[in-house]
Design a protein around this motif. Structure first.
Motif, PDB file in Angstrom:
ATOM      1  N   GLU A   1       3.734   9.220   3.091  1.00  0.00           N
ATOM      2  CA  GLU A   1       2.838   8.592   4.040  1.00  0.00           C
ATOM      3  C   GLU A   1       3.025   9.265   5.398  1.00  0.00           C
ATOM      4  O   GLU A   1       4.002   9.974   5.612  1.00  0.00           O
TER       5      GLU A   1
ATOM      6  N   THR B   1      -1.288   9.470  -1.000  1.00  0.00           N
ATOM      7  CA  THR B   1      -0.170   8.824  -1.693  1.00  0.00           C
ATOM      8  C   THR B   1      -0.625   7.662  -2.579  1.00  0.00           C
ATOM      9  O   THR B   1       0.128   7.182  -3.411  1.00  0.00           O
ATOM     10  N   GLN B   2      -1.864   7.215  -2.396  1.00  0.00           N
ATOM     11  CA  GLN B   2      -2.361   6.100  -3.223  1.00  0.00           C
ATOM     12  C   GLN B   2      -3.058   6.584  -4.494  1.00  0.00           C
ATOM     13  O   GLN B   2      -3.604   5.776  -5.238  1.00  0.00           O
TER      14      GLN B   2
ATOM     15  N   ASN C   1       9.373   6.640  -1.892  1.00  0.00           N
ATOM     16  CA  ASN C   1       8.354   5.886  -2.627  1.00  0.00           C
ATOM     17  C   ASN C   1       7.658   6.719  -3.695  1.00  0.00           C
ATOM     18  O   ASN C   1       7.040   6.174  -4.606  1.00  0.00           O
TER      19      ASN C   1
ATOM     20  N   ASN D   1       2.114   2.794  10.042  1.00  0.00           N
ATOM     21  CA  ASN D   1       1.332   2.612   8.812  1.00  0.00           C
ATOM     22  C   ASN D   1       1.129   1.140   8.478  1.00  0.00           C
ATOM     23  O   ASN D   1       0.825   0.795   7.346  1.00  0.00           O
ATOM     24  N   ARG D   2       1.316   0.274   9.479  1.00  0.00           N
ATOM     25  CA  ARG D   2       1.225  -1.163   9.194  1.00  0.00           C
ATOM     26  C   ARG D   2      -0.087  -1.782   9.644  1.00  0.00           C
ATOM     27  O   ARG D   2      -0.129  -2.941  10.048  1.00  0.00           O
ATOM     28  N   PHE D   3      -1.173  -0.997   9.585  1.00  0.00           N
ATOM     29  CA  PHE D   3      -2.452  -1.569  10.020  1.00  0.00           C
ATOM     30  C   PHE D   3      -2.880  -2.740   9.116  1.00  0.00           C
ATOM     31  O   PHE D   3      -3.776  -3.506   9.472  1.00  0.00           O
ATOM     32  N   ALA D   4      -2.208  -2.857   7.967  1.00  0.00           N
ATOM     33  CA  ALA D   4      -2.445  -4.038   7.126  1.00  0.00           C
ATOM     34  C   ALA D   4      -2.269  -5.308   7.962  1.00  0.00           C
ATOM     35  O   ALA D   4      -2.861  -6.341   7.680  1.00  0.00           O
ATOM     36  N   TYR D   5      -1.426  -5.219   8.991  1.00  0.00           N
ATOM     37  CA  TYR D   5      -1.211  -6.338   9.914  1.00  0.00           C
ATOM     38  C   TYR D   5      -1.674  -5.882  11.296  1.00  0.00           C
ATOM     39  O   TYR D   5      -0.872  -5.383  12.090  1.00  0.00           O
ATOM     40  N   PRO D   6      -2.960  -6.021  11.577  1.00  0.00           N
ATOM     41  CA  PRO D   6      -3.518  -5.406  12.787  1.00  0.00           C
ATOM     42  C   PRO D   6      -2.857  -5.868  14.086  1.00  0.00           C
ATOM     43  O   PRO D   6      -2.784  -5.088  15.044  1.00  0.00           O
ATOM     44  N   ASN D   7      -2.337  -7.098  14.106  1.00  0.00           N
ATOM     45  CA  ASN D   7      -1.717  -7.566  15.352  1.00  0.00           C
ATOM     46  C   ASN D   7      -0.455  -6.768  15.704  1.00  0.00           C
ATOM     47  O   ASN D   7      -0.143  -6.593  16.880  1.00  0.00           O
ATOM     48  N   ILE D   8       0.234  -6.283  14.687  1.00  0.00           N
ATOM     49  CA  ILE D   8       1.412  -5.445  14.951  1.00  0.00           C
ATOM     50  C   ILE D   8       0.967  -4.176  15.666  1.00  0.00           C
ATOM     51  O   ILE D   8       1.595  -3.715  16.621  1.00  0.00           O
TER      52      ILE D   8
ATOM     53  N   ILE E   1     -12.033  -4.683  10.950  1.00  0.00           N
ATOM     54  CA  ILE E   1     -10.810  -5.495  10.813  1.00  0.00           C
ATOM     55  C   ILE E   1     -10.326  -5.932  12.197  1.00  0.00           C
ATOM     56  O   ILE E   1      -9.988  -7.096  12.415  1.00  0.00           O
TER      57      ILE E   1
ATOM     58  N   SER F   1      -8.171  -9.922  13.844  1.00  0.00           N
ATOM     59  CA  SER F   1      -6.989  -9.715  14.692  1.00  0.00           C
ATOM     60  C   SER F   1      -7.127 -10.555  15.967  1.00  0.00           C
ATOM     61  O   SER F   1      -8.176 -11.147  16.222  1.00  0.00           O
TER      62      SER F   1
ATOM     63  N   HIS G   1     -11.914   5.885   2.679  1.00  0.00           N
ATOM     64  CA  HIS G   1     -11.998   6.767   1.517  1.00  0.00           C
ATOM     65  C   HIS G   1     -13.416   7.240   1.235  1.00  0.00           C
ATOM     66  O   HIS G   1     -14.380   6.509   1.441  1.00  0.00           O
TER      67      HIS G   1
END
Lengths: 513, 82
Positions: free
Chosen positions: A59, A83-84, A107, A235-242, A264, A269, A417
């Protein structure tokens, strides 16, 4: 100029400045260059020669950047992989370009066992961690050793600017992957052009949430290594607030995303609670963004410049941009050609279209790829005398601003993608009780488009088994969200599936249900 | 079925793409293990909302609530008590 010269020049200009930041860890230009040199010398010791391909399976990370520049400095070609991907994609792409070595993180270690048998060219693996299942006849070197020990001096390798620096794999329209081969000259031309129009300076710090293995993320990395700025990787955009917190903490000046990134941020967010005092601009590419979403961003971030951009991997990344001060006046436009690129709209006979007439965008400039790796016939279809035939249909207005009307190919853009329906249809066809299928992209508020498969069954379909089959053979983001069983598919007289009709059928169904 | 089992099944079925289910323990970070990405989290959120009948608020979209099977189970139990 060669791509790794970006790093070398800034290691001399700003040795102690942060080149990259990730999860509190920082690496200066000087340290980054020394680590890349050590890795390059390790690769050379492992037998790497000019033009060999080395894959990166990790990643976005500081380690990825070291790997990227280490490979270039050894004179080899970078192949950064998604990587996915599903195992068969890894196998197909790495076999296509005959990689000599892989640089992998923990990973991804399990992948080597799965793909090794199909890769007779593979001689070594540079791995972040030990793994009990590495094949015995592949040499294994630990990444940390490669980056920290060994010779930190610049390797003496003769490299020309026309040499290929990088192969980026994209989903081909035929379903098999195509390796877009980009030379040092291509990447330098595009990078310097982007730096110019975004007016990037050494003080700029970009928030990099887009994966480096795609051309958009790759261009974020290269532009900042070129201008002497900093890349803040997360790489944590899965949690946009971070990400919003990190943007504030690290005082980033730039943020880049695809339409789903902004959907998103706007809908999932706490963006309204942030002030972004240091943020100077945002860029959007990777497919059309709805004018409504653009306007929403303008409302939430009124003081920030918004650059709408358009491009293709085949163009190293970028082809056009819309100046922020024209955003309202020319909403929906992809702007004009970036510096050093010429864009022309031509009809099917090759005649330049007048304003308002729809034709194909043809692009020329030093950023246009060398070709598809080992696919001269596919290359000939898009690289012609007058430039790159993008397959995108557009028109210009009286002022020369470009507006995309439709994409000629059937590629679906979902999230970040670019997906070939053909590839999914091929995997569906391998399932015993499916006669044929058609996969389409339907509008999705967050993803831009989401995948729906129309299936003509042969008897009863065991959906659980079907999903299992898809999971084994496709990346997660390529698995359709919905399956609709039909008696037959609408086709043209030549037998081509009328995808447009299926999209309309789906929209009608969605309206009535 | 227990919540942990339901969550585990959902993750294996939707995000593990042929990886062995043994690779996932209840405390593993879904992000760090490369199992889930931003759209995956949104799919997970839709699944939780549909299955357990509550809304995941924007400020609850944090790894402390969602980033491992155990964290998800604790979060779902807390929400259901309200």
């Amino acid at each position: 100029m060669l791509v790794h010269h970006f790093l070398e020049e800034n290691a001399e200009r700003f040795p102690y400045k942060d080149a990259a930041i990730q999860l509190g860890g920082r690496i200066s230009y000087l340290e980054l260059e020394a680590a890349a040199n050590r890795l390059a010398n390790t690769l050379i010791d492992l037998g790497i020669k000019s033009g060999d391909r080395v894959g990166i399976l990790m990643e976005s990370s500081i380690k990825y950047i070291i790997a990227y520049f280490g490979i270039l400095k050894a004179g080899a070609i970078v192949v950064g992989l998604n990587t996915q991907s599903a195992i068969r994609n890894f196998r197909n792409t790495l076999r296509d370009c005959q990689v000599s070595g892989l640089i992998i993180n923990k990973n991804m270690a399990h992948i080597v066992k799965e793909i090794y048998a199909a890769l007779p060219s593979l001689n070594f693996v540079v791995s972040e961690s030990s793994y009990s299942h590495f094949p015995k006849d592949v040499e294994v070197v630990f990444l940390l050793d490669a980056q920290l020990k060994g010779d930190p001096s610049r390797p003496a390798v003769a490299i020309k600017e026309d040499d290929i620096a990088q192969i980026i794999y994209t989903s081909g329209t035929t379903g098999s992957p195509k390796g877009v081969s980009l030379s040092h000259k291509n990447l330098y031309a595009n990078t310097s052009s982007i730096v110019k129009y975004l007016d990037l300076k050494p003080d700029d710090r970009v928030m990099a949430i887009l994966p480096f293995f795609y051309s958009y993320g790759n261009s974020l990395l290269l532009t900042h290594m070129y201008c002497g700025g900093s890349v803040v990787i997360d790489n944590r955009f899965a949690y946009p607030n971070i990400i919003l917190d990190i943007m504030a903490q690290e005082r980033v000046t730039g943020f880049s995303g695809v339409p789903s990134t902004f959907a998103i941020l706007m809908h999932k967010s706490n963006i309204h609670n942030y002030r972004f005092e240091h943020l100077r601009y945002i860029t959007q590419a990777g497919g059309p963004m709805s004018p409504a979403l653009t306007q929403k961003i303008m409302e939430v971030m009124p003081h920030i410049k918004i650059f709408i951009m358009y491009g293709q991997t085949e163009a190293s990344a970028r082809l056009s941009y819309l100046e922020p001060d024209k955003l309202l006046e020319k909403i929906g436009s992809i702007g004009k050609a970036i510096p050093g690129v010429k864009l022309t709209v031509k009809d099917e006979k090759g005649k330049v279209c007048r304003p308002g007439e729809v034709g194909e965008i043809i692009a020329s400039g030093d950023n246009i790829m060398v070709g598809y790796w080992n696919q001269p016939e596919e290359t000939k279809k898009v690289l012609k005398e007058d430039g790159l035939h993008t397959g995108d249909l557009a028109k210009t207005d009286e002022d020369g601003y470009l507006y995309i009307v439709s994409r000629r190919s059937d590629m679906i853009k979902s999230g970040a993608h670019r997906i070939s329906p053909k590839e999914i249809e091929e995997v569906l066809a391998e399932f015993p009780s499916i006669i044929e299928s058609a996969v389409i992209g339907v509008p999705d508020k967050i993803l831009g488009e989401s995948l729906v498969a129309f299936i003509v069954p042969n008897g009863k379909i065991d959906t659980k088994e079907l999903k299992k089959h898809l999971r084994l053979n496709l990346a997660v983001f390529k698995i359709p969200r919905e399956f609709i069983q039909v008696k037959s598919l609408p086709k043209t007289s030549s037998g081509k599936i009328k995808r447009f009709e299926l999209v309309e059928k789906y929209k009608m169904k969605a309206k009535t249900s | 079925m227990e919540i942990a089992q339901q969550i585990n099944n959902f993750i294996i079925d939707n995000f593990m793409m042929g990886r062995s289910p043994e690779e996932l323990t209840e405390d593993d970070s879904l992000l760090e293990k490369g199992i889930i990405d931003s759209t995956g989290v949104l799919e997970l959120v839709s699944f939780i909302e549909e299955t357990y009948g509550f809304t995941v608020e924007d400020d609850e979209l944090v790894p402390e609530n969602l980033d491992s099977v155990n964290k998800l189970v604790n979060y779902i139990n807390r929400k259901r008590q309200h």
